[in-house]
Design an enzyme around this catalytic site. Structure first.
Site, mmCIF file in Angstrom:
data_model
loop_
_atom_site.group_PDB
_atom_site.id
_atom_site.type_symbol
_atom_site.label_atom_id
_atom_site.label_comp_id
_atom_site.label_asym_id
_atom_site.label_seq_id
_atom_site.Cartn_x
_atom_site.Cartn_y
_atom_site.Cartn_z
ATOM 1 C CG HIS A 142 18.831 18.339 -29.945
ATOM 2 N ND1 HIS A 142 18.450 18.520 -31.252
ATOM 3 C CD2 HIS A 142 20.169 18.128 -29.978
ATOM 4 C CE1 HIS A 142 19.523 18.438 -32.043
ATOM 5 N NE2 HIS A 142 20.569 18.188 -31.295
ATOM 6 C CG HIS A 186 29.092 17.863 -29.840
ATOM 7 N ND1 HIS A 186 28.786 17.009 -30.876
ATOM 8 C CD2 HIS A 186 27.900 18.316 -29.376
ATOM 9 C CE1 HIS A 186 27.467 16.956 -31.038
ATOM 10 N NE2 HIS A 186 26.911 17.730 -30.123
ATOM 11 C CG HIS A 195 22.085 19.965 -35.622
ATOM 12 N ND1 HIS A 195 21.688 18.684 -35.948
ATOM 13 C CD2 HIS A 195 22.427 19.909 -34.314
ATOM 14 C CE1 HIS A 195 21.783 17.904 -34.883
ATOM 15 N NE2 HIS A 195 22.222 18.642 -33.878
ATOM 16 C CD GLU A 238 23.919 15.895 -32.392
ATOM 17 O OE1 GLU A 238 23.026 16.393 -31.689
ATOM 18 O OE2 GLU A 238 24.754 16.590 -33.009
HETATM 19 FE FE LIG Z 1 22.680 18.304 -31.822
#
Ligand SMILES: [Fe+3]
Ligand SMILES: [Fe+3]
Lengths: 118, 282, 282, 118
Positions: free
Chosen positions: B59, B195, B12, B242
């Protein structure tokens, strides 16, 4: 804050676990950054960086990290990257710029590094 | 009773929203990413879900550290994507499905999940980008289903365990299938794959681990519950946690799923982007 | 390792704060209520707890319906009782114990409880009145322990089940006993017993049911998990659901407890007031 | 809002279960009352009841219930007693006054009723 006994964290080089200890250390810094969600607060910071940091009660270490645009130091001082990203936006730094700054690379070198892992 | 059609995972990344706006579908950087979506679009056109459960992680827009819930479920008439700090333009609100939200909350609290219910909730790119990917022009798409946002904490440790995330999904699935409306539901699991944005390890990507996760999330999600949270940080990167959203989605689908499409591409922005469409047995 | 000394229950009616301020201990209305506390005071003086876990329910100060957590745990350096709407004077802040708070949160999330952690939290009479009852002059009492507030949702249904509340307590007990400090901990369960403030049934009190709860919470709390939440509303009154706090406290004490004192009085304000001191086996 | 199928509630005479359905119905009313935690909002309401209710987007039913100080009607319109208690404070009603108003008793009668259950 001392957090006796609950040190279940493993050591992951180059990685700071943002847990309760870090969150409490960085609370004022992260709160300031969270409030950057609103344009008026971004403008307030831009107009008077020092005054704005004092208003939010940032520690000397946090202020110094922001003055020197030192991302690693902001994290060391309890900053969380999701909140810091809003500050990076004010400084017009992209996610790759931020990656380069933290890893001692230019933005292009950082992008090449990402690509190299394909 | 309602039916769970299937689940879709996607990264996303905020940059994706930008690329969509600029229609960079054939740009050499973006093409390998957007190539993952036509089959998803076709499936959505064919199956026409009435509701979308959007499992994402906030976030730093909807929640702050003063009140950080482990699992939050929206229960509002609509959801707005407010400014996340970059002055991005706000979209029209996404229509909610409060009667389904409350059904889920009632069912899951009875099932011993300690939900935070949110009658107001600003949603960020974690919620919005997948909607734009799957329903072009969202929320202004005639096929746009009504939405229930579900958010899990990946901002601050302790985050939920992979087992708890999968169990959350199983309880969510029970809740959805007991919703007494003859409706079709699709579930999104957004975020990931590997990531890391922060620290000297920023830029870390782990293709091998991602492939392991992609493989097992389809056929053997229980295997993934053996991964500890610290291992997940180590192997998927600090923000690769995530992947918990994928686990939550997967738990709701049940045992019998068919993989319709899969895509994996490194890098989009700082991230290994993964897309997966799993259809539930009829 | 830390030790759980015992648990204390009490009603937390706002009027009690007022009566304390006016020192109405010998007033005919108040005497039967305050007579429940000297043995508690003596026990606290003797055992001198270092930490107090204050399990209470917020009544619309710390949380609103926009974000309503099922279980919230404070993790702040201090807690302030802000104005609840009646202009009552604020007390000095209650000192927190963030290192213990985070230990509990880490342990309980690992144990599959979906905690909302609160790094800022205004506490209301549900938290404050019991502190004033047990540590006269609180927080300005030399024996005042450092505090961790824990709040469960009883404002909005679905509220947690009695079983989940007892299980919460059990997990809390495990967390506390694994805290690597040679410290003594007392746990408060505040609220109840039967009362109803709203509707045509306002003023409802149920002595028989309260006695059943008082009896079983000591020796057989598992029995009480058979009570459904709707039965609890029916038998304890709409606000008698605060008994969940007693269940949470009780779960943390373990099987082997000794009843040191008990008091029960009808009415204080609209409520049947119950006090219980249970000491854990050494 | 229609809430199909999740009607696990049993009928408890004289008792409204404050669940999601009621909470959504009463959101504006409860939000206004929640904000009465702050003195400035209490003053704002006292200075201009009608304007304040409109500012919070109360429904006509909610406004009518407040105009007539009808507690049962406030609950019917989605009010939660914990938030409404702050409004009762503005009206200088005690918990026993509120109990009496809802049960058709004077405050003294309501207190006697409480006492009778000892
Ligand atoms: Fe994210
Ligand atoms: Fe209470």
């Amino acid at each position: 804050m001392d957090q006796p006994g609950y040190d279940y964290h493993i050591d992951i080089p180059g990685t700071t676990i943002f847990d309760g200890k870090q969150a409490m250390k960085g609370y004022a810094l992260n709160k300031m950054c969270y409030d950057f969600n609103r344009a008026e607060n971004r403008e307030g910071f831009k107009a008077d960086e020092e005054g704005w940091m004092t208003k939010y009660g940032l520690t000397e270490g946090q202020k110094a990290a922001i003055r020197s645009r030192n991302i690693l130091q902001m994290i060391e001082e309890g900053g969380n990257i999701y909140y810091l990203a809003k500050l990076a936006g004010i400084f017009k730094l992209s996610v790759q710029d931020v990656g380069g700054l933290q890893t001692g690379r230019t933005t292009e070198e950082f992008q090449d590094f990402l690509q190299s892992q394909a | 009773m309602a039916k769970v059609l299937g689940g879709i995972t996607t990264s996303h990344i905020p940059a994706v929203g930008n690329a969509i706006q600029k229609e960079m579908y054939d740009d050499p950087y973006w093409k390998p990413f957007f190539d993952g979506y036509p089959k998803v679009h076709a499936w959505i056109k064919e199956t026409k879900p009435d509701y979308v459960i959007n499992i994402y992680n906030d976030h730093g827009l909807g929640f702050f550290l003063d009140r950080m819930p482990t699992f939050a479920i929206g229960a509002a008439h609509e959801y707005r994507n407010e400014d996340e700090g970059w002055g991005l333009p706000s979209l029209p609100p996404f229509p909610g499905a409060p009667e389904l939200s409350w059904h889920i909350i009632e069912s899951m609290v009875a099932d011993e999940f300690d939900i935070t219910s949110c009658q107001e909730l600003a949603v960020d790119h974690g919620f919005v980008v997948p909607m734009q990917l799957f329903w072009p022009g969202a929320p202004n798409n005639p096929d746009m289903p009504r939405a229930v946002p579900i958010s899990a904490n990946t901002v601050q440790h302790p985050i939920p365990t992979l087992k708890r995330a999968l169990d959350f999904g199983k309880a969510l699935g029970r809740a959805l299938r007991s919703f007494p409306e003859d409706a079709k539901i699709v579930i999104l699991g957004t975020g990931g794959l590997s990531h890391q944005l922060d620290g000297e390890r920023a830029g870390f990507i782990n293709k091998e681990f991602d492939q392991y996760c992609l493989e097992n999330i389809v056929s053997n999600p229980e295997e993934l519950t053996k991964i500890t949270r610290m291992e997940l940080v180590e192997k998927a990167g600090a923000q690769g946690t995530e992947f918990l959203m994928w686990m939550m989605m997967r738990g709701a689908l049940g045992d019998d799923v068919t993989e319709i499409t899969r895509n994996y591409h490194i890098p989009i922005s700082n991230t290994a982007a993964g897309t997966l469409l799993l259809e539930c047995a009829a």
